[in-house]
Design an enzyme around this catalytic site. Sequence first.
Site, PDB file in Angstrom:
ATOM      1  N   ASP A  43       0.827  -1.204   0.000  1.00  0.00           N
ATOM      2  CA  ASP A  43       0.000   0.000   0.000  1.00  0.00           C
ATOM      3  C   ASP A  43       0.862   1.255   0.000  1.00  0.00           C
ATOM      4  O   ASP A  43       0.350   2.369  -0.110  1.00  0.00           O
ATOM      5  CB  ASP A  43      -0.993  -0.003   1.160  1.00  0.00           C
ATOM      6  CG  ASP A  43      -0.344  -0.085   2.528  1.00  0.00           C
ATOM      7  OD1 ASP A  43       0.897  -0.158   2.600  1.00  0.00           O
ATOM      8  OD2 ASP A  43      -1.091  -0.076   3.535  1.00  0.00           O
ATOM      9  N   SER A  44       2.181   1.063   0.056  1.00  0.00           N
ATOM     10  CA  SER A  44       3.118   2.171  -0.165  1.00  0.00           C
ATOM     11  C   SER A  44       2.929   2.790  -1.537  1.00  0.00           C
ATOM     12  O   SER A  44       3.417   3.898  -1.802  1.00  0.00           O
ATOM     13  CB  SER A  44       4.561   1.683  -0.012  1.00  0.00           C
ATOM     14  OG  SER A  44       4.792   0.507  -0.776  1.00  0.00           O
ATOM     15  N   ASP A  82      -0.748  -6.224   0.112  1.00  0.00           N
ATOM     16  CA  ASP A  82      -1.134  -5.568   1.356  1.00  0.00           C
ATOM     17  C   ASP A  82      -2.647  -5.447   1.467  1.00  0.00           C
ATOM     18  O   ASP A  82      -3.329  -5.110   0.484  1.00  0.00           O
ATOM     19  CB  ASP A  82      -0.539  -4.158   1.414  1.00  0.00           C
ATOM     20  CG  ASP A  82       0.743  -4.086   2.215  1.00  0.00           C
ATOM     21  OD1 ASP A  82       0.955  -4.954   3.089  1.00  0.00           O
ATOM     22  OD2 ASP A  82       1.533  -3.149   1.983  1.00  0.00           O
ATOM     23  N   GLU A 113      -1.058  -5.333   8.759  1.00  0.00           N
ATOM     24  CA  GLU A 113      -0.306  -4.686   9.826  1.00  0.00           C
ATOM     25  C   GLU A 113      -0.988  -4.912  11.170  1.00  0.00           C
ATOM     26  O   GLU A 113      -2.208  -5.015  11.251  1.00  0.00           O
ATOM     27  CB  GLU A 113      -0.195  -3.183   9.560  1.00  0.00           C
ATOM     28  CG  GLU A 113       0.556  -2.831   8.299  1.00  0.00           C
ATOM     29  CD  GLU A 113       0.640  -1.323   8.066  1.00  0.00           C
ATOM     30  OE1 GLU A 113       0.282  -0.555   8.991  1.00  0.00           O
ATOM     31  OE2 GLU A 113       1.053  -0.913   6.969  1.00  0.00           O
ATOM     32  N   GLU A 180       9.428  -3.793  10.805  1.00  0.00           N
ATOM     33  CA  GLU A 180       9.777  -2.495  10.223  1.00  0.00           C
ATOM     34  C   GLU A 180      10.252  -1.497  11.263  1.00  0.00           C
ATOM     35  O   GLU A 180       9.590  -1.268  12.277  1.00  0.00           O
ATOM     36  CB  GLU A 180       8.587  -1.908   9.464  1.00  0.00           C
ATOM     37  CG  GLU A 180       8.907  -0.553   8.826  1.00  0.00           C
ATOM     38  CD  GLU A 180       7.878  -0.068   7.827  1.00  0.00           C
ATOM     39  OE1 GLU A 180       8.075   1.028   7.263  1.00  0.00           O
ATOM     40  OE2 GLU A 180       6.888  -0.782   7.594  1.00  0.00           O
TER      41      GLU A 180
END
Length: 262
Positions: A43-44, A82, A113, A180
């Site tokens: 999703d970056s 993602d 996440e 991360e």
Amino acid sequence: MSARRRVTDFVKGKGPYVWVTAYDYPTAKIVDEAGVDGILVGDSLGMVVLGLPNTLGVTLADMIRHTQAVARARPRALVVADMPFMSYETGPRDALRNASKLIKAGADAVKLEGGAEYARIVEKLVKAGIPVMGHIGLNPQRVLALGGFKMVGRTEEQRRKLLDDAKALRDAGAFSLVIEFVPASVAKEITEAVDIPTICIGAGPHCDGQILVLHDIIGLTERPPSFAKRYANVADVIRSAVKQYVNEVKTGQFPSKEHFKE
């Protein structure tokens, strides 16, 4: 040609595994040919492709479209998509419905996440046959609550929570775990504590693999994070090529005879 990667190929002690993001057909094809083990449709893309300030504006429709493009390109690397913001937080039923759409779009697995609070959702997806990659440490989808993109794991309380999160996700059935932007010593401790591969981004050399955003390593990001290494400056190559094209059209050099027929 090497056989296609499967989730079951990613086992502890067989790394290091190399991952990179990709968001479209041509770049996915290139990184696959370069030999990466896994491609994350992250999703970056909201930040490096769509120009958004963070990942919160990325929709499920965005992720489906980009996952489809990447999946068409690769014959070998594992593709993980993602799950975007608010596509799974509302509960197992929504998570299952949305994750299944990403699998149908061509992903081999999904990534979400969060820590122990989402173990129930991970377990639900895994039981339904959808492989899940966890993601702990800095969670970009929590950037508003965190007050920015800040390192996690500096305090003893945070360290303990990260360990608990990793174990909970492992127990829920996650096949791998992204860590991360945490101190390298903490990432090392987590890696030694779980029997699934850990993939670091900005968390040091002690994980079972590494992942970076493609645009950061090829020079398409204006201000890449400090933990990313730039291996090329593709922006300069593109700029130079387009400048030459502009100049040749303006001066009448293009198109020349080899580029058209009378």
